[in-house]
Design a protein around this motif. Structure first.
Motif, PDB file in Angstrom:
ATOM      1  N   ASN A  31      62.997  68.272  26.817  1.00 19.71           N
ATOM      2  CA  ASN A  31      63.931  67.267  27.334  1.00 19.71           C
ATOM      3  C   ASN A  31      64.257  66.223  26.259  1.00 19.71           C
ATOM      4  O   ASN A  31      64.825  65.177  26.534  1.00 19.71           O
ATOM      5  CB  ASN A  31      63.408  66.616  28.615  1.00 19.71           C
ATOM      6  CG  ASN A  31      61.995  66.087  28.464  1.00 19.71           C
ATOM      7  OD1 ASN A  31      61.470  66.009  27.352  1.00 19.71           O
ATOM      8  ND2 ASN A  31      61.377  65.714  29.560  1.00 19.71           N
ATOM      9  N   THR A  32      63.840  66.527  25.029  1.00 15.14           N
ATOM     10  CA  THR A  32      64.212  65.720  23.870  1.00 15.14           C
ATOM     11  C   THR A  32      64.235  66.659  22.668  1.00 15.14           C
ATOM     12  O   THR A  32      63.854  67.834  22.779  1.00 15.14           O
ATOM     13  CB  THR A  32      63.226  64.553  23.647  1.00 15.14           C
ATOM     14  OG1 THR A  32      63.602  63.862  22.448  1.00 15.14           O
ATOM     15  CG2 THR A  32      61.795  65.041  23.507  1.00 15.14           C
ATOM     16  N   PHE A  33      64.691  66.183  21.512  1.00 15.32           N
ATOM     17  CA  PHE A  33      64.693  67.011  20.311  1.00 15.32           C
ATOM     18  C   PHE A  33      64.900  66.151  19.074  1.00 15.32           C
ATOM     19  O   PHE A  33      65.262  64.968  19.181  1.00 15.32           O
ATOM     20  CB  PHE A  33      65.760  68.116  20.388  1.00 15.32           C
ATOM     21  CG  PHE A  33      67.176  67.619  20.609  1.00 15.32           C
ATOM     22  CD1 PHE A  33      68.010  67.311  19.550  1.00 15.32           C
ATOM     23  CD2 PHE A  33      67.671  67.478  21.912  1.00 15.32           C
ATOM     24  CE1 PHE A  33      69.312  66.873  19.759  1.00 15.32           C
ATOM     25  CE2 PHE A  33      68.979  67.020  22.131  1.00 15.32           C
ATOM     26  CZ  PHE A  33      69.798  66.723  21.047  1.00 15.32           C
ATOM     27  N   MET A  34      64.659  66.746  17.930  1.00 14.57           N
ATOM     28  CA  MET A  34      64.900  66.074  16.650  1.00 14.57           C
ATOM     29  C   MET A  34      65.626  67.038  15.720  1.00 14.57           C
ATOM     30  O   MET A  34      65.396  68.242  15.768  1.00 14.57           O
ATOM     31  CB  MET A  34      63.580  65.639  16.025  1.00 14.57           C
ATOM     32  CG  MET A  34      63.756  64.881  14.707  1.00 14.57           C
ATOM     33  SD  MET A  34      62.181  64.360  13.990  1.00 14.57           S
ATOM     34  CE  MET A  34      61.657  65.887  13.240  1.00 14.57           C
ATOM     35  N   PHE A  35      66.480  66.513  14.860  1.00 14.91           N
ATOM     36  CA  PHE A  35      67.217  67.382  13.928  1.00 14.91           C
ATOM     37  C   PHE A  35      67.588  66.628  12.661  1.00 14.91           C
ATOM     38  O   PHE A  35      67.579  65.392  12.621  1.00 14.91           O
ATOM     39  CB  PHE A  35      68.484  67.926  14.597  1.00 14.91           C
ATOM     40  CG  PHE A  35      69.472  66.864  15.012  1.00 14.91           C
ATOM     41  CD1 PHE A  35      69.287  66.121  16.180  1.00 14.91           C
ATOM     42  CD2 PHE A  35      70.590  66.583  14.233  1.00 14.91           C
ATOM     43  CE1 PHE A  35      70.184  65.135  16.558  1.00 14.91           C
ATOM     44  CE2 PHE A  35      71.502  65.593  14.606  1.00 14.91           C
ATOM     45  CZ  PHE A  35      71.292  64.875  15.774  1.00 14.91           C
TER      46      PHE A  35
END
Ligand code: FE
Ligand code: FE
Ligand code: ZN
Length: 299
Positions: A31-35
């Motif tokens: 329900n979250t992410f990093m890029f």
């Protein structure tokens, strides 16, 4: 209600942009992410499609994902600590400025940054270089509410940020106090010597130096090496020297409840993203030592 904020590093491509990130995160059960807004090892960046951003925002809203939980990671070649060559240092500052603008265009707030390596100039000179770089970049982006999160580092080579004391020194020198925060990386903390087994003791130690409210992201990685090794080699969740129960305790620690937890664990056989399985295991709070057996056998 406690909603666990869990996700992973996801791929950002010039074709699909943040929309691809959202799809990958959802497919992983996150329900979250990093890029990274491009390749982490270079500074080539493509233009951001506002239509794509709007589409991504709509899906996120439907899925209950919060924009304030999404993290961007600055390319790790940005090194504000080394100012031996003024031109290179100024390029790093300019790139960071552009990156802040991109984060804002994407509708996001948090940008994780490795403080940098002093490369022989010494820790105190390095720290001053970082402070000067940050103050310059915040001055140039005065109107943008993007917050830079300084990551805790393993202490590999001449890396700065291997202790909370070093991060405090940098943060104290930053004029725009509302633009600076911290990202904890469990692998890095462990490799730099912190004992995470008694996480309450670590948090207590942290709060004698900095307020917990500065922490806006946790990189939840296991480590391939013993504590204090200063190596920085990530291991899959529960498969390393930190171990499942210690990591689960951090993920579910009430003091960090509102903070996104991001996996940056290695691909299986350099081929399969481990995140879907790791996230399922974290949600279940049950370690599966045979988690990747099938993928490993296929190689
Ligand atoms: Fe990082
Ligand atoms: Fe990290
Ligand atoms: Zn690392």
């Amino acid at each position: 209600m406690h909603v666990l904020k869990i996700g992973s590093h996801v791929n950002y491509t010039s074709q699909k942009g943040i929309l691809g990130c959202v799809e990958e995160a959802l497919a992983n059960g996150g329900n979250t992410f990093m890029f990274y807004t491009g390749a982490p090892q270079n500074t080539k960046r493509s233009a951001i499609s506002t239509a794509q951003v709007e589409q991504a925002k709509e899906i996120m809203k439907e899925e209950g994902m919060l924009l304030s939980d999404i993290i961007v990671h600055a390319p790790y070649i940005i090194n504000l600590a080394n100012r031996k060559e003024e031109e290179k240092w100024l390029f790093a500052v300019s790139f960071l400025e552009e990156e802040i603008k991109r984060v804002h265009t994407l509708g996001l707030t948090y940008l994780v940054l490795h403080p940098g390596s002093h490369v022989g100039e010494g820790t105190s000179v390095g720290i001053q270089n970082i402070i000067d770089g940050l103050n310059l970049v915040f001055e140039r982006t005065k109107h943008l509410p993007v917050v830079i999160l300084l990551e805790t580092m393993a202490g590999k080579g001449t890396e700065i940020g291997k202790t909370i004391e070093e991060l405090k020194e940098i943060i104290t020198g930053v004029e725009a106090q509302d633009r600076i925060g911290v990202c904890l990386d469990t692998c890095h903390l462990h490799d730099s010597g912190y004992d995470l087994e008694d996480f309450d003791a670590f948090l207590k130690q942290f709060t004698t130096l900095l307020p917990l409210s500065l922490i806006h992201c946790v990189h939840i990685n296991d480590s391939k090496n013993p504590r204090g090794s200063a190596k920085d080699r990530h291991e899959n969740f529960g498969f390393g020297t930190i171990g499942f129960s210690t990591l689960i305790n951090i993920v579910y620690h009430p003091a960090l409840e509102q903070i996104p937890k991001i996996l940056e664990t290695p691909y299986i056989n350099h081929t399969y993203a481990p995140y879907q399985k790791e996230i399922a295991m974290i949600r279940e709070k049950q370690f599966h030592p045979d988690l990747f057996d099938e993928e490993k056998a296929m190689e």
